[in-house]
Motif scaffolding. Structure first.
Motif, PDB file in Angstrom:
ATOM      1  N   PRO A 386       0.802  -1.372  -0.130  1.00 13.99           N
ATOM      2  CA  PRO A 386      -0.100  -0.172   0.026  1.00 13.99           C
ATOM      3  C   PRO A 386       0.794   1.359   0.089  1.00 13.99           C
ATOM      4  CG  PRO A 386      -0.995  -1.574   1.563  1.00 13.99           C
ATOM      5  CD  PRO A 386       0.474  -2.191   1.099  1.00 13.99           C
ATOM      6  N   TRP A 387       2.087   1.150   0.706  1.00 12.77           N
ATOM      7  CA  TRP A 387       2.701   2.595   0.820  1.00 12.77           C
ATOM      8  C   TRP A 387       3.209   2.847  -0.745  1.00 12.77           C
ATOM      9  CZ3 TRP A 387       7.968   2.669  -1.380  1.00 12.77           C
ATOM     10  CH2 TRP A 387       8.314   1.476  -1.421  1.00 12.77           C
ATOM     11  N   GLU A 388       3.356   2.069  -1.575  1.00 17.93           N
ATOM     12  CA  GLU A 388       3.887   2.339  -3.010  1.00 17.93           C
ATOM     13  C   GLU A 388       2.817   3.352  -3.617  1.00 17.93           C
ATOM     14  OE1 GLU A 388       6.175  -0.629  -5.112  1.00 17.93           O
ATOM     15  OE2 GLU A 388       5.362  -2.197  -3.416  1.00 17.93           O
ATOM     16  N   SER A 389       1.465   3.501  -3.344  1.00 16.56           N
ATOM     17  CA  SER A 389       0.861   4.478  -4.095  1.00 16.56           C
ATOM     18  C   SER A 389       0.842   5.780  -3.426  1.00 16.56           C
ATOM     19  CB  SER A 389      -0.623   3.672  -3.870  1.00 16.56           C
ATOM     20  OG  SER A 389      -1.211   3.726  -2.468  1.00 16.56           O
ATOM     21  N   ILE A 390       1.523   5.994  -2.491  1.00 12.84           N
ATOM     22  CA  ILE A 390       1.621   7.164  -1.934  1.00 12.84           C
ATOM     23  C   ILE A 390       2.868   7.932  -2.363  1.00 12.84           C
ATOM     24  CG2 ILE A 390       1.915   8.475   0.541  1.00 12.84           C
ATOM     25  CD1 ILE A 390       0.659   6.046   1.781  1.00 12.84           C
ATOM     26  N   LEU A 391       2.649   9.444  -2.627  1.00 19.42           N
ATOM     27  CA  LEU A 391       3.732  10.147  -3.256  1.00 19.42           C
ATOM     28  C   LEU A 391       4.070  11.392  -2.205  1.00 19.42           C
ATOM     29  CD1 LEU A 391       5.243  10.408  -5.837  1.00 19.42           C
ATOM     30  CD2 LEU A 391       3.308  11.825  -6.828  1.00 19.42           C
ATOM     31  N   PRO A 392       5.113  11.307  -1.690  1.00 16.55           N
ATOM     32  CA  PRO A 392       5.551  12.398  -0.729  1.00 16.55           C
ATOM     33  C   PRO A 392       6.022  13.649  -1.436  1.00 16.55           C
ATOM     34  CG  PRO A 392       7.368  10.596  -0.858  1.00 16.55           C
ATOM     35  CD  PRO A 392       6.198  10.272  -1.918  1.00 16.55           C
ATOM     36  N   PHE A 393       5.814  14.772  -0.721  1.00 17.47           N
ATOM     37  CA  PHE A 393       6.474  15.847  -1.199  1.00 17.47           C
ATOM     38  C   PHE A 393       7.244  16.760  -0.367  1.00 17.47           C
ATOM     39  CE2 PHE A 393       2.519  15.169  -3.988  1.00 17.47           C
ATOM     40  CZ  PHE A 393       3.332  15.044  -5.019  1.00 17.47           C
ATOM     41  N   HIS A 394       6.523  16.815   1.040  1.00 14.85           N
ATOM     42  CA  HIS A 394       6.970  17.736   1.977  1.00 14.85           C
ATOM     43  C   HIS A 394       7.426  19.087   1.610  1.00 14.85           C
ATOM     44  CE1 HIS A 394       6.616  14.048   3.962  1.00 14.85           C
ATOM     45  NE2 HIS A 394       7.523  13.375   3.480  1.00 14.85           N
ATOM     46  N   LYS A 395       6.778  19.695   0.727  1.00 17.46           N
ATOM     47  CA  LYS A 395       6.891  21.133   0.325  1.00 17.46           C
ATOM     48  C   LYS A 395       7.415  21.951   1.508  1.00 17.46           C
ATOM     49  CE  LYS A 395       5.483  25.453  -1.135  1.00 17.46           C
ATOM     50  NZ  LYS A 395       4.921  26.421  -0.160  1.00 17.46           N
ATOM     51  N   LEU A 396       6.512  22.191   2.493  1.00 14.77           N
ATOM     52  CA  LEU A 396       6.270  23.335   3.557  1.00 14.77           C
ATOM     53  C   LEU A 396       7.969  23.123   4.270  1.00 14.77           C
ATOM     54  CD1 LEU A 396       3.419  24.572   4.968  1.00 14.77           C
ATOM     55  CD2 LEU A 396       5.127  25.900   3.940  1.00 14.77           C
ATOM     56  N   THR A 397       8.328  21.698   4.715  1.00 19.52           N
ATOM     57  CA  THR A 397       9.215  21.209   5.347  1.00 19.52           C
ATOM     58  C   THR A 397      10.532  21.489   4.591  1.00 19.52           C
ATOM     59  OG1 THR A 397       8.120  19.597   6.434  1.00 19.52           O
ATOM     60  CG2 THR A 397      10.411  19.351   6.428  1.00 19.52           C
ATOM     61  N   GLN A 398      10.618  21.391   3.210  1.00 14.31           N
ATOM     62  CA  GLN A 398      11.685  21.726   2.195  1.00 14.31           C
ATOM     63  C   GLN A 398      11.865  23.195   2.252  1.00 14.31           C
ATOM     64  OE1 GLN A 398      13.072  19.185  -0.755  1.00 14.31           O
ATOM     65  NE2 GLN A 398      11.101  18.462  -1.200  1.00 14.31           N
ATOM     66  N   TRP A 399      10.850  23.641   1.940  1.00 13.74           N
ATOM     67  CA  TRP A 399      10.940  25.300   2.086  1.00 13.74           C
ATOM     68  C   TRP A 399      11.702  26.038   3.364  1.00 13.74           C
ATOM     69  CZ3 TRP A 399      11.993  29.327  -0.298  1.00 13.74           C
ATOM     70  CH2 TRP A 399      11.399  30.640  -0.265  1.00 13.74           C
ATOM     71  N   LEU A 400      11.239  25.271   4.520  1.00 12.04           N
ATOM     72  CA  LEU A 400      11.784  25.600   5.813  1.00 12.04           C
ATOM     73  C   LEU A 400      13.357  25.231   5.854  1.00 12.04           C
ATOM     74  CD1 LEU A 400       9.188  24.403   8.425  1.00 12.04           C
ATOM     75  CD2 LEU A 400      10.227  26.826   8.137  1.00 12.04           C
ATOM     76  N   THR A 401      13.394  24.142   5.196  1.00 11.93           N
ATOM     77  CA  THR A 401      15.055  23.474   5.396  1.00 11.93           C
ATOM     78  C   THR A 401      15.843  24.682   4.457  1.00 11.93           C
ATOM     79  OG1 THR A 401      14.251  21.322   5.446  1.00 11.93           O
ATOM     80  CG2 THR A 401      16.739  21.859   4.862  1.00 11.93           C
ATOM     81  N   TYR A 402      15.191  25.050   3.204  1.00 14.62           N
ATOM     82  CA  TYR A 402      16.022  25.980   2.399  1.00 14.62           C
ATOM     83  C   TYR A 402      16.241  27.157   3.098  1.00 14.62           C
ATOM     84  CZ  TYR A 402      15.864  23.480  -2.211  1.00 14.62           C
ATOM     85  OH  TYR A 402      15.980  22.607  -3.106  1.00 14.62           O
ATOM     86  N   SER A 403      15.225  27.453   3.895  1.00 19.11           N
ATOM     87  CA  SER A 403      15.110  29.177   4.538  1.00 19.11           C
ATOM     88  C   SER A 403      15.963  29.101   5.868  1.00 19.11           C
ATOM     89  CB  SER A 403      13.796  29.454   4.666  1.00 19.11           C
ATOM     90  OG  SER A 403      13.034  29.336   3.240  1.00 19.11           O
ATOM     91  N   LEU A 404      15.770  27.880   6.624  1.00 22.85           N
ATOM     92  CA  LEU A 404      16.573  28.054   7.716  1.00 22.85           C
ATOM     93  C   LEU A 404      18.109  27.594   7.639  1.00 22.85           C
ATOM     94  CD1 LEU A 404      14.110  26.300  10.410  1.00 22.85           C
ATOM     95  CD2 LEU A 404      14.238  28.645   9.766  1.00 22.85           C
ATOM     96  N   MET A 405      18.578  27.066   6.745  1.00 30.94           N
ATOM     97  CA  MET A 405      19.989  27.101   6.363  1.00 30.94           C
ATOM     98  C   MET A 405      20.602  28.414   6.236  1.00 30.94           C
ATOM     99  SD  MET A 405      20.868  23.755   4.033  1.00 30.94           S
ATOM    100  CE  MET A 405      19.810  24.279   2.642  1.00 30.94           C
ATOM    101  N   GLN A 406      19.768  29.360   5.751  1.00 35.16           N
ATOM    102  CA  GLN A 406      20.455  30.622   5.363  1.00 35.16           C
ATOM    103  C   GLN A 406      21.183  31.150   6.610  1.00 35.16           C
ATOM    104  OE1 GLN A 406      16.726  32.085   3.427  1.00 35.16           O
ATOM    105  NE2 GLN A 406      18.276  32.380   1.531  1.00 35.16           N
ATOM    106  N   PRO A 407      20.280  31.513   7.671  1.00 34.66           N
ATOM    107  CA  PRO A 407      20.797  32.162   8.741  1.00 34.66           C
ATOM    108  C   PRO A 407      21.949  31.338   9.601  1.00 34.66           C
ATOM    109  CG  PRO A 407      18.581  31.718   9.443  1.00 34.66           C
ATOM    110  CD  PRO A 407      19.140  31.454   7.959  1.00 34.66           C
ATOM    111  N   MET A 408      21.769  30.089   9.495  1.00 40.37           N
ATOM    112  CA  MET A 408      22.863  29.351  10.085  1.00 40.37           C
ATOM    113  C   MET A 408      24.183  29.205   9.240  1.00 40.37           C
ATOM    114  SD  MET A 408      20.910  25.889  11.458  1.00 40.37           S
ATOM    115  CE  MET A 408      19.130  25.779  11.165  1.00 40.37           C
ATOM    116  N   GLN A 409      24.009  29.245   8.080  1.00 39.20           N
ATOM    117  CA  GLN A 409      25.144  29.405   7.120  1.00 39.20           C
ATOM    118  C   GLN A 409      25.674  30.773   7.269  1.00 39.20           C
ATOM    119  OE1 GLN A 409      22.972  28.413   3.604  1.00 39.20           O
ATOM    120  NE2 GLN A 409      24.235  26.471   3.213  1.00 39.20           N
TER     121      GLN A 409
END
Length: 549
Positions: A386-409
């Motif tokens: 059943p898990w194979e029919s699910i498509l993951p995106f995690h868009k907001l979490t990726q957008w957070l990752t891109y954005s939170l790296m900026q001040p840490m870098q």
């Protein structure tokens, strides 16, 4: 003069704005192909030297004068082995929540797209070179070769709308002898996290008048400026000694009414999905009770302490953090904030992951084109789990990752290993680019269904239909398939843009986050403005609650 009219390479501050800080003013300032696209209407008077749809200002393009983040991967970074994602046969929920699963699973849908074998879209790959030319020309229009000044995609750039580096100005107000770099970084994480969570589509009615200069901003940039203003007033802080923070106590006191006031949302200027956004922040306050990630005083910024003390973090001449360390903080620490109706396996919520009919299907699978919670089972049927029919995106979490790296870098000089695991963001600007340019065309039966949904929406909400477009809920199979194709096409786009700009790059290479920042997201917005000049909306509308897009 038209879509590719030459723009100033650096944004010009408006006359009533203060100039952005130079490096001498503040040590805390964070530092060819020709298109074959035929412009559908005469756009010369509207597009030349205008900013994006996010603002009514007539200043230059809204890229900050002092980019916050490094401009790509660090070529001198030593090789760091990334932890493998969980085995989907043993831990399907863990696998689908992992970052590596996004690109891996989306490749199934994009591979079908290359064969014109999608359920909801006809695909014309003959138009893909047009998209490449369009994006490459936007990059050449707005940046000088070899394009090293292009920042990585992130929320920081939106705070610089109108050419004013508001983040640098804010940092400069905190004396170095009273606020050290660690605290500055924590404050930026606090601000950026809340701003990203609020950064869903604002709708066509909403705008924000800056309390700083009286200018009016819209869309993502307007939300960024509004969030900054609320942050500076202490709306998200429950600590009387420090209004410049976000904490559980402050968010517990938040109400829909307070957020509406801060966003200037009112009749005639309504923000779409306001209640959903408010509930997201209130649930964030509850999630901040996780002391392992967010410390005793329950602040998002305290994730910095967790990351720096993590056993995988390497501290030698530079601090090197494997990206999955940050990813796990965001996925696990923020898991309680997502609506309970999201897809789940064995009681574990998957977040931004959805059943998709273009994925492998077990014999018994959801048949409705709209969302239904996934059954609590991991058993196989006809050889497909059943898990194979699910498509993951995690868009907001990726957008957070891109954005939170900026001040840490920038502030803490942290280097993140494994940034290549991040994908292009599957949202309506990036995805709309491929529809407006003719690569993807919604099939007639879905077009009809989407138009009926839009008519029902207009009747339900009293919205006046200006530029009619098909509308679907985020869970609809059309939207899920569209997003899956977008992830794969963005990888292809980045590769082809680099090939097209090879001479100008002079041996360099644009990273995917740079292509997102300077090309695809901006291009998707600009082609939407040309195609639908009255609303500037994407070609497919999302009936959203403010927690996905």
């Amino acid at each position: 003069m038209g879509l590719f009219s030459r723009r100033d390479k650096a944004p010009k501050a408006a006359a009533d704005d203060q100039p952005a800080l130079s490096s001498s003013q503040s040590k805390t300032s964070l530092t060819s192909a020709s298109s074959s696209i035929v412009t559908p209407i005469n756009t010369s008077s509207r597009i030349i030297n205008r900013t994006s749809a996010g603002t009514t200002s007539t200043a230059g393009p809204g890229t900050p004068l002092t980019p916050f983040s490094p401009t790509g991967m660090n070529p001198t970074l030593p090789k760091v082995d990334m932890p493998r994602p969980p085995d989907p046969q043993l831990d399907p929920a863990g696998y689908l929540r992992s970052l590596g699963a996004v690109r891996e699973r989306c490749q199934i849908v994009s591979s079908k797209a290359l064969k014109n074998d999608l359920r909801h879209f006809d695909v014309d790959m003959r138009k893909f070179p047009d998209v490449v030319s369009f994006v490459a020309n936007i990059i050449k229009r707005d940046y000088d070769a070899p394009f090293t000044s292009i920042p990585a995609h992130g929320r920081y750039q939106h705070f610089g709308v109108g050419g004013r580096d508001r983040i640098a100005h804010l940092l400069a107000t905190w004396p170095e002898d009273m606020v050290d770099n660690t605290e500055k970084c924590k404050r930026m994480i606090d601000l950026f996290l809340v701003s990203v969570l609020l950064d869903a589509g604002a709708g066509t009615k909403w705008s924000y008048k800056s309390v700083e200069n009286g200018r009016v901003y819209r869309r993502s940039e307007g939300i960024a400026v509004a969030t900054l203003d609320m942050f500076k007033t202490g709306l998200f802080s429950g600590n009387p000694a420090n209004k410049y923070q976000v904490d559980a106590e402050g968010l517990r006191q938040l109400t829909v009414e307070k957020l509406a006031q801060g966003l200037q949302s009112k009749p005639g200027n309504e923000m779409a999905g306001l209640e959903g956004r408010a509930q997201l922040l209130i649930r964030l306050g509850e999630a901040l009770g996780n002391k392992e990630y967010f410390g005793e005083d329950a602040r998002p910024g305290n994730m910095l302490d967790h990351i720096l003390s993590h056993p995988s973090t390497q501290a030698s001449s530079v601090i090197i953090v494997p990206l999955p360390v940050l990813w796990n903080v965001l996925m696990d620490g923020l898991a309680p904030i997502w609506p309970p109706s999201r897809t789940a396996i064995n009681g574990v919520s998957l977040g931004d992951a959805w059943p998709c009919s273009s994925m492998p299907q077990p014999a018994q699978s959801p048949t409705s084109p709209t969302f239904s919670p996934f059954p609590n089972t991991t058993g196989q049927s006809n050889g497909i789990a059943p898990w194979e029919s699910i498509l993951p995106f995690h868009k907001l979490t990726q957008w957070l990752t891109y954005s939170l790296m900026q001040p840490m870098q920038s502030i803490m000089k942290i280097q993140f290993a494994g940034q290549e695991l991040l994908t292009g963001l599957p949202e309506y600007r990036n995805g709309g680019l491929f529809i407006d340019m003719g690569v993807l065309t919604l099939k007639p039966e879905d077009q009809e269904r989407g138009l009926q949904h839009y008519a029902d929406y207009c009747q339900r909400t009293g919205t006046k239909a200006v530029e009619v477009a098909p509308m679907f809920e985020p869970s609809d199979d059309v939207i899920v398939e569209w997003r899956g194709v977008t992830v794969g096409f963005l990888d292809m786009l980045a590769m082809e843009v680099n090939r097209t700009l090879k001479a100008e790059l002079a041996g360099g290479e644009l990273s995917l986050p740079q292509v997102l920042e300077a090309g695809s997201w901006k291009g998707g917005r600009e082609i939407a403005e040309v195609s639908r000049p009255n609303t500037k909306e994407p070609p497919i509308l999302i009936d959203s609650d403010g927690t996905v897009f």
